[in-house]
Write an enzyme that holds these catalytic residues in place. Sequence first.
Site, PDB file in Angstrom:
ATOM      1  N   SER A  50      -0.317   1.154  -5.867  1.00  0.00           N
ATOM      2  CA  SER A  50      -0.752   1.280  -4.476  1.00  0.00           C
ATOM      3  C   SER A  50      -1.795   0.199  -4.162  1.00  0.00           C
ATOM      4  O   SER A  50      -1.510  -0.981  -4.297  1.00  0.00           O
ATOM      5  CB  SER A  50      -1.299   2.693  -4.225  1.00  0.00           C
ATOM      6  OG  SER A  50      -1.449   2.944  -2.849  1.00  0.00           O
ATOM      7  N   TRP A  60       6.640   4.654   3.290  1.00  0.00           N
ATOM      8  CA  TRP A  60       5.374   4.122   3.787  1.00  0.00           C
ATOM      9  C   TRP A  60       5.068   2.767   3.150  1.00  0.00           C
ATOM     10  O   TRP A  60       4.474   1.894   3.770  1.00  0.00           O
ATOM     11  CB  TRP A  60       4.270   5.121   3.508  1.00  0.00           C
ATOM     12  CG  TRP A  60       2.983   4.939   4.236  1.00  0.00           C
ATOM     13  CD1 TRP A  60       1.742   4.819   3.690  1.00  0.00           C
ATOM     14  CD2 TRP A  60       2.772   4.889   5.665  1.00  0.00           C
ATOM     15  NE1 TRP A  60       0.778   4.700   4.665  1.00  0.00           N
ATOM     16  CE2 TRP A  60       1.383   4.738   5.886  1.00  0.00           C
ATOM     17  CE3 TRP A  60       3.629   4.960   6.771  1.00  0.00           C
ATOM     18  CZ2 TRP A  60       0.834   4.652   7.165  1.00  0.00           C
ATOM     19  CZ3 TRP A  60       3.069   4.871   8.040  1.00  0.00           C
ATOM     20  CH2 TRP A  60       1.691   4.719   8.228  1.00  0.00           C
ATOM     21  N   HIS A 100       5.769   7.784  -4.195  1.00  0.00           N
ATOM     22  CA  HIS A 100       4.729   6.789  -4.405  1.00  0.00           C
ATOM     23  C   HIS A 100       4.141   6.885  -5.806  1.00  0.00           C
ATOM     24  O   HIS A 100       3.741   7.948  -6.252  1.00  0.00           O
ATOM     25  CB  HIS A 100       3.630   7.014  -3.359  1.00  0.00           C
ATOM     26  CG  HIS A 100       2.669   5.887  -3.230  1.00  0.00           C
ATOM     27  ND1 HIS A 100       3.036   4.623  -2.811  1.00  0.00           N
ATOM     28  CD2 HIS A 100       1.326   5.817  -3.456  1.00  0.00           C
ATOM     29  CE1 HIS A 100       1.968   3.840  -2.770  1.00  0.00           C
ATOM     30  NE2 HIS A 100       0.923   4.541  -3.162  1.00  0.00           N
ATOM     31  N   LYS A 154      -1.646  -3.901  -5.100  1.00  0.00           N
ATOM     32  CA  LYS A 154      -2.033  -5.088  -4.340  1.00  0.00           C
ATOM     33  C   LYS A 154      -3.035  -5.918  -5.150  1.00  0.00           C
ATOM     34  O   LYS A 154      -2.970  -7.148  -5.188  1.00  0.00           O
ATOM     35  CB  LYS A 154      -2.678  -4.683  -3.010  1.00  0.00           C
ATOM     36  CG  LYS A 154      -1.908  -3.704  -2.152  1.00  0.00           C
ATOM     37  CD  LYS A 154      -2.679  -3.396  -0.867  1.00  0.00           C
ATOM     38  CE  LYS A 154      -2.351  -2.053  -0.269  1.00  0.00           C
ATOM     39  NZ  LYS A 154      -0.948  -1.805   0.026  1.00  0.00           N
TER      40      LYS A 154
END
Length: 271
Positions: free
Chosen positions: A108, A201, A253, A112
């Site tokens: 998540s 998402w 996720h 990044k």
Amino acid sequence: MRKGYYWTKEGKRLLAQQNVTGSRIDIASFISQGIGVAMVYYGDIDPDFKGGLRYGVRNLYLKPNQTELSESEWGTISAWSWGLSRAMDYFETDKDIDARRVALQGTSRLGKTVLWTGARDERFKLVIASCSGEGGAALSRRNYGEGVEHMTDTSRYYYQFAPKRHSYSGRVENSPVDAHMLVALMAPRPLLLQTGDTDYWSDPKGEFLAAEAAEPVYQLYGKKGPGGAGFPAASDTSLLFNPLGYYMHAGGHGPIPADWPLYLQYLKKYL
């Protein structure tokens, strides 16, 4: 494992009451293959909440009387990335660690982070970016799922990026960069983009399209990406083991237990 302090989303620093690993990784399975595991709590580098600037490493670099960042100064993701590079500084001094073969994995916002770290610090040989989404491997111009306007909203995660990023909210087509350029900066080093088919998402297809667009840079080095194989089905491992790899599990996720053995295979292949 760690025991110490942690930050809440509300900005409170609390004493951890029990040992926390922060992950469900089966550490023993990696160690048994000769792969050491080190974990970093990102809140020790820079807290992950609005108003955390004065509590983290970025506070040390503020000018006298400065309380806010200028438009091009670093957000928390860059601060966390800075911390990972400092960990690498140490690894290079430890004779028990082969610093030429260090990989990064994050999920998540930390997906990044590891992607950005690998792009700017070539000492890291391999990166596994899990569900990195907007601001990571997902194309911003798709404007699907979590977009720039969500990431830069002052009620959410605007502090994770340079303030100038806010100026592209609602006009992402004017941005001079997009995620495929970030992905391409890893070439020719191995990069695995891992996501989930119901993690809408984070836009799993947007990450795949970024990998496709970045593949020509890998090809300059004779390395393979997703090619013209088309968007894979969930749990299809046919694209996983490419130098520019892509894998989408059936689920949401973050890593699921079945992902970790695949990560281990990827590491063994390229380390």
